[in-house]
Scaffold this active site. Structure first.
Site, PDB file in Angstrom:
ATOM      1  N   ASP A  10       0.860  -1.161   0.000  1.00  0.00           N
ATOM      2  CA  ASP A  10       0.000   0.000   0.000  1.00  0.00           C
ATOM      3  C   ASP A  10       0.910   1.229   0.000  1.00  0.00           C
ATOM      4  O   ASP A  10       2.120   1.107   0.232  1.00  0.00           O
ATOM      5  CB  ASP A  10      -0.889  -0.042   1.249  1.00  0.00           C
ATOM      6  N   ASP A  12      -0.218   5.188   0.905  1.00  0.00           N
ATOM      7  CA  ASP A  12      -0.531   6.135   1.981  1.00  0.00           C
ATOM      8  C   ASP A  12      -0.712   5.399   3.301  1.00  0.00           C
ATOM      9  O   ASP A  12      -1.492   4.447   3.395  1.00  0.00           O
ATOM     10  CB  ASP A  12      -1.814   6.903   1.662  1.00  0.00           C
ATOM     11  N   ASP A 173      -1.549  -0.869   6.024  1.00  0.00           N
ATOM     12  CA  ASP A 173      -1.812  -0.283   7.334  1.00  0.00           C
ATOM     13  C   ASP A 173      -3.292  -0.293   7.718  1.00  0.00           C
ATOM     14  O   ASP A 173      -3.642   0.132   8.808  1.00  0.00           O
ATOM     15  CB  ASP A 173      -1.328   1.172   7.362  1.00  0.00           C
TER      16      ASP A 173
END
Length: 231
Positions: A10, A12, A173
Site C-alpha cells: 500500500d 498512503d 496499514d
C-alpha cells in the site's frame, strides 16, 4: 512456507505519511467551496478509502449532512486540482521505508504498489522520492474497476508479473489491505502506524503485525532461511 517473491505495498499510511499534503488539498477545496477549513487530525481519520471517500467525509463534516451528487462532483474536481499542486512536495516517509525498499529491491524481490489513491498522482510521488525503479507494477484506485478491499488489484498484479498469490506478501496499514490480501489468498503484514480509522490493525487479524517496516526484512530473511534449511 514458500519463499515470498513478490511484495505488494500500500502507499498512503504504509510507505508515506501523506496527511500533510491531503489536509492542504482538502482545505484548499473547502475554502474554494466556501467552507471552513478542517484540522489535520480530522483529515487523518478521513483517509484510507480513496479520494472519493475522503472528499465525501470532508463535505459531510462541513455541511453537517450527506452531500448530493453535484456537491460531491464539484468538490472532487476542486480536490484533484488542489492535490495536483502538493502531492509530491515535502514527502514524509515513515522510518526505515527507503532503506527497506532499497534492500528488498537489491535482494532481487519483485515489488509492486497497490493503492486506492488515484493513479494520476502516484508516478510523480514515486519519482520525487527516487523510488520509481523499485516497482515492477503500480496500480491506483482507478486502475481497475475494483479497488481494495476487493482482491482484484492484488490478483491482477500476480497475473501480470506471473507470480502465484501464495508467493506474494501484502504490506498495508488498514483493514482494506488485510481483507484484500485474505480474499486473494496471500499473506499480509499489518502495520500499526498509518490510517486505520482509529482502530488497532491487529483486530483485522493479519498474519503478522509490525510497528516498524524494517521488521519485514527480518521476516523475509527468516522465511528464506527456513526454506533453505527444509528444501
Amino acid at each position: 512456507m514458500d519463499k515470498f517473491e513478490l511484495i505488494q505495498f500500500d502507499l498512503d499510511g504504509t510507505l508515506i505519511d501523506s496527511v500533510p499534503q491531503l489536509a492542504l488539498a482538502v482545505n484548499r477545496m473547502l475554502e474554494q467551496l466556501g467552507h471552513a477549513s478542517a484540522e489535520e487530525l480530522a483529515v487523518r481519520h478521513w483517509v484510507g478509502n480513496g479520494a472519493d471517500m475522503l472528499v465525501r467525509r470532508a463535505l459531510m463534516a462541513a455541511l453537517g449532512c450527506e452531500p448530493n451528487a453535484t456537491q460531491q462532483q464539484e468538490a472532487r474536481m476542486a480536490f484533484d486540482v488542489a492535490y495536483d499542486g502538493v502531492a509530491e512536495h515535502e514527502l514524509v516517509f515513515y522510518p526505515g521505508v527507503l532503506d527497506t525498499l532499497q534492500h528488498l529491491y537489491r535482494s532481487g524481490k519483485t515489488l509492486a504498489i497497490v493503492t486506492n489513491k488515484p493513479y494520476r498522482f502516484v508516478p510523480a510521488i514515486l519519482a520525487a522520492a527516487g523510488v520509481s525503479d523499485y516497482f515492477s507494477l503500480v496500480l491506483g484506485g482507478d486502475s481497475l474497476a475494483q479497488k481494495k478491499p476487493d482482491p482484484a488489484p492484488l490478483l491482477h498484479v500476480c497475473r501480470e508479473l506471473n507470480i502465484e498469490p501464495a508467493r506474494s506478501l501484502m504490506i498495508g496499514d488498514s483493514e482494506n489491505d488485510v481483507l484484500a490480501a485474505k480474499a486473494a489468498g496471500m499473506a499480509v503484514v499489518g502495520l500499526t502506524y498509518g490510517y486505520n480509522y482509529g482502530r488497532d490493525i491487529a483486530e483485522s487479524q493479519p498474519d503478522w503485525v509490525m510497528s516498524d517496516i524494517r521488521g519485514l526484512l527480518d521476516l523475509l530473511l527468516q522465511n528464506e532461511h527456513r526454506k533453505d534449511n527444509h528444501g
